[in-house]
Design an enzyme around this catalytic site. Structure first.
Site, PDB file in Angstrom:
ATOM      1  N   SER A   1       0.842  -1.191   0.000  1.00  0.00           N
ATOM      2  CA  SER A   1       0.000   0.000   0.000  1.00  0.00           C
ATOM      3  C   SER A   1       0.879   1.243   0.000  1.00  0.00           C
ATOM      4  O   SER A   1       1.681   1.438   0.927  1.00  0.00           O
ATOM      5  CB  SER A   1      -0.875   0.023   1.253  1.00  0.00           C
ATOM      6  OG  SER A   1      -1.330   1.355   1.484  1.00  0.00           O
TER       7      SER A   1
ATOM      8  N   HIS B   1      -8.341   1.248  -3.774  1.00  0.00           N
ATOM      9  CA  HIS B   1      -9.252   0.980  -2.650  1.00  0.00           C
ATOM     10  C   HIS B   1      -9.943   2.285  -2.284  1.00  0.00           C
ATOM     11  O   HIS B   1      -9.316   3.167  -1.687  1.00  0.00           O
ATOM     12  CB  HIS B   1      -8.435   0.417  -1.478  1.00  0.00           C
ATOM     13  CG  HIS B   1      -9.235   0.153  -0.241  1.00  0.00           C
ATOM     14  ND1 HIS B   1      -8.622  -0.093   0.980  1.00  0.00           N
ATOM     15  CD2 HIS B   1     -10.570   0.100  -0.006  1.00  0.00           C
ATOM     16  CE1 HIS B   1      -9.549  -0.293   1.897  1.00  0.00           C
ATOM     17  NE2 HIS B   1     -10.738  -0.164   1.329  1.00  0.00           N
TER      18      HIS B   1
ATOM     19  N   MET C   1     -12.029   4.414  -0.077  1.00  0.00           N
ATOM     20  CA  MET C   1     -12.626   4.579   1.245  1.00  0.00           C
ATOM     21  C   MET C   1     -13.286   5.949   1.252  1.00  0.00           C
ATOM     22  O   MET C   1     -12.833   6.907   1.919  1.00  0.00           O
ATOM     23  CB  MET C   1     -11.537   4.469   2.332  1.00  0.00           C
ATOM     24  CG  MET C   1     -11.047   3.042   2.512  1.00  0.00           C
ATOM     25  SD  MET C   1      -9.500   2.936   3.412  1.00  0.00           S
ATOM     26  CE  MET C   1      -8.370   3.243   2.047  1.00  0.00           C
TER      27      MET C   1
ATOM     28  N   ASP D   1      -6.586  -6.660   4.332  1.00  0.00           N
ATOM     29  CA  ASP D   1      -5.996  -5.329   4.238  1.00  0.00           C
ATOM     30  C   ASP D   1      -5.908  -4.683   5.615  1.00  0.00           C
ATOM     31  O   ASP D   1      -6.906  -4.307   6.204  1.00  0.00           O
ATOM     32  CB  ASP D   1      -6.878  -4.468   3.315  1.00  0.00           C
ATOM     33  CG  ASP D   1      -6.276  -3.114   3.045  1.00  0.00           C
ATOM     34  OD1 ASP D   1      -6.979  -2.270   2.438  1.00  0.00           O
ATOM     35  OD2 ASP D   1      -5.120  -2.878   3.444  1.00  0.00           O
TER      36      ASP D   1
ATOM     37  N   ASP E   1      -4.597   3.622  -1.707  1.00  0.00           N
ATOM     38  CA  ASP E   1      -5.671   3.902  -0.739  1.00  0.00           C
ATOM     39  C   ASP E   1      -6.211   5.314  -0.894  1.00  0.00           C
ATOM     40  O   ASP E   1      -5.488   6.287  -0.676  1.00  0.00           O
ATOM     41  CB  ASP E   1      -5.122   3.735   0.695  1.00  0.00           C
ATOM     42  CG  ASP E   1      -5.004   2.280   1.083  1.00  0.00           C
ATOM     43  OD1 ASP E   1      -3.935   1.892   1.597  1.00  0.00           O
ATOM     44  OD2 ASP E   1      -5.977   1.529   0.870  1.00  0.00           O
TER      45      ASP E   1
ATOM     46  N   MET F   1     -11.302  -5.899   5.654  1.00  0.00           N
ATOM     47  CA  MET F   1     -10.449  -4.996   6.435  1.00  0.00           C
ATOM     48  C   MET F   1     -10.072  -5.674   7.750  1.00  0.00           C
ATOM     49  O   MET F   1     -10.942  -6.152   8.485  1.00  0.00           O
ATOM     50  CB  MET F   1     -11.186  -3.691   6.744  1.00  0.00           C
ATOM     51  CG  MET F   1     -11.434  -2.765   5.570  1.00  0.00           C
ATOM     52  SD  MET F   1      -9.966  -2.265   4.668  1.00  0.00           S
ATOM     53  CE  MET F   1      -8.986  -1.509   5.948  1.00  0.00           C
TER      54      MET F   1
ATOM     55  N   MET G   1      -8.880   8.106   0.433  1.00  0.00           N
ATOM     56  CA  MET G   1      -9.661   8.424   1.627  1.00  0.00           C
ATOM     57  C   MET G   1     -10.230   9.837   1.515  1.00  0.00           C
ATOM     58  O   MET G   1      -9.536  10.749   1.033  1.00  0.00           O
ATOM     59  CB  MET G   1      -8.762   8.346   2.869  1.00  0.00           C
ATOM     60  CG  MET G   1      -8.137   6.984   3.050  1.00  0.00           C
ATOM     61  SD  MET G   1      -6.998   6.984   4.457  1.00  0.00           S
ATOM     62  CE  MET G   1      -6.379   5.316   4.337  1.00  0.00           C
TER      63      MET G   1
ATOM     64  N   HIS H   1      -1.218  -1.259  -4.217  1.00  0.00           N
ATOM     65  CA  HIS H   1      -2.500  -0.927  -3.584  1.00  0.00           C
ATOM     66  C   HIS H   1      -2.526   0.569  -3.320  1.00  0.00           C
ATOM     67  O   HIS H   1      -1.615   1.113  -2.660  1.00  0.00           O
ATOM     68  CB  HIS H   1      -2.620  -1.727  -2.281  1.00  0.00           C
ATOM     69  CG  HIS H   1      -3.924  -1.600  -1.565  1.00  0.00           C
ATOM     70  ND1 HIS H   1      -5.062  -2.294  -1.940  1.00  0.00           N
ATOM     71  CD2 HIS H   1      -4.265  -0.866  -0.472  1.00  0.00           C
ATOM     72  CE1 HIS H   1      -6.035  -2.003  -1.089  1.00  0.00           C
ATOM     73  NE2 HIS H   1      -5.580  -1.142  -0.188  1.00  0.00           N
TER      74      HIS H   1
HETATM   75  C1  DX5 Z   1      -6.152   1.380   5.718  1.00  0.00           C
HETATM   76  C2  DX5 Z   1      -5.798   0.989   4.282  1.00  0.00           C
HETATM   77  C3  DX5 Z   1      -4.754  -0.088   4.232  1.00  0.00           C
HETATM   78  C4  DX5 Z   1      -3.446   0.300   4.911  1.00  0.00           C
HETATM   79  C5  DX5 Z   1      -2.540  -0.899   4.988  1.00  0.00           C
HETATM   80  O1  DX5 Z   1      -7.337   2.118   5.720  1.00  0.00           O
HETATM   81  O2  DX5 Z   1      -6.912   0.549   3.567  1.00  0.00           O
HETATM   82  O3  DX5 Z   1      -4.511  -0.435   2.867  1.00  0.00           O
HETATM   83  O4  DX5 Z   1      -2.817   1.324   4.175  1.00  0.00           O
HETATM   84  O5  DX5 Z   1      -1.366  -0.483   5.654  1.00  0.00           O
HETATM   85  P1  DX5 Z   1      -0.678  -1.386   6.798  1.00  0.00           P
HETATM   86  O6  DX5 Z   1      -0.249  -2.639   6.089  1.00  0.00           O
HETATM   87  O7  DX5 Z   1       0.468  -0.529   7.259  1.00  0.00           O
HETATM   88  O8  DX5 Z   1      -1.711  -1.642   7.832  1.00  0.00           O
HETATM   89 ZN    ZN Z   2      -6.457  -0.367   1.591  1.00  0.00          ZN
END
Ligand code: DX5
Ligand code: ZN
Length: 228
Positions: free
Chosen positions: A16, A75, A77, A181, A43, A146, A45, A41
């Site tokens: 990620s 991903h 969010m 994840d 992320d 998650m 947000m 990956h």
């Molecule tokens: C959290 C993300 C994950 C996170 C994973 O909301 O969706 O993808 O970045 O990072 P680690 O492996 O450090 O938990």
């Molecule tokens: Zn993620």
């Protein structure tokens, strides 16, 4: 070949970029690809669905420029995923995953992502039961479970997510991805694989590892990428 559909010879590991050094993102992406990452990956947000802001389509496009052949797993969010399918398609995403908790018509949105030529994933937060996925099982290519509360990298792995993976794998069969994840490390990855995960996201434990190739191989449980 598409790593998010069909049989795999080994689990996939997707670092990620939330845990990458943003001052040198391109170099970081190229480095983890060189060190054996199976996909990247990304992320996204929005500060509403999760209590953090991260990045947008422009960052996904930057990852695409940095690694033209990488498989990019986005991903979302965010509270309005339908508004961002086209921007991420144009930014070069290969997969888009959105959260079940925010979408009133998840089957239609999964279909729309696939009609754009991408694979389509559905994600559930730790408190959402796997049974809430019932209506989308026939449609999703990927199920993201998650194992932390979404919003931040570097959190502790929640073992309570493992039974959900088992139940989903039993229901979706061997040819679709079950992705874990959050909080995945060489220590927690074996339990995820044993439960039926075949796509493992890891941010802090890859980008923060002294030896990224060793960390990726340890999380995959097998040395070297097998799908590329
Ligand atoms: C959290 C993300 C994950 C996170 C994973 O909301 O969706 O993808 O970045 O990072 P680690 O492996 O450090 O938990
Ligand atoms: Zn993620």
């Amino acid at each position: 070949m598409c790593p998010f559909r069909g049989p795999l010879n080994a689990p996939l590991v997707g670092p990620s970029i939330l845990s990458a050094d943003f001052t040198r993102l391109g170099a970081e992406v190229r480095d983890v690809v060189r060190e054996g990452a199976d996909y990247i990956h990304v992320d996204i947000m929005d500060g509403h669905f999760v209590p953090n802001l991260s990045m947008g389509p422009a960052m996904c496009a930057a990852v695409r420029r940095a690694a033209p052949r990488a498989w990019i797993d986005v991903h979302l969010m965010i509270g309005n995923p339908a508004d961002f399918i086209d921007p991420f398609v144009h930014a070069g995403a290969n997969n888009i995953t959105f959260h079940l908790e925010v979408e009133r018509k998840p089957v239609a949105l999964l279909r729309r992502i696939k009609e754009a030529g991408l694979t389509a994933g559905i994600a559930i937060k730790p408190k959402t039961p796997w049974s809430a996925l019932a209506a989308v099982f026939p449609e999703a290519d990927l199920f993201l479970v998650m194992s932390v509360e979404p919003g931040f990298g570097g959190q502790a792995f929640m073992r309570s997510s493992l039974p959900k993976v088992r139940a989903i794998r039993k229901r979706c069969g061997p040819l679709r991805r079950v992705e874990m994840d959050g909080g995945i490390s060489p220590d927690t990855a074996a339990a995820c694989r044993d439960a039926g995960c075949d796509a493992l996201v890891a941010g802090a434990h890859v980008f923060g590892a002294p030896n990224r190739r060793a960390a990726i191989d340890a999380i995959r449980g097998v040395r070297g990428s097998r799908w590329r």
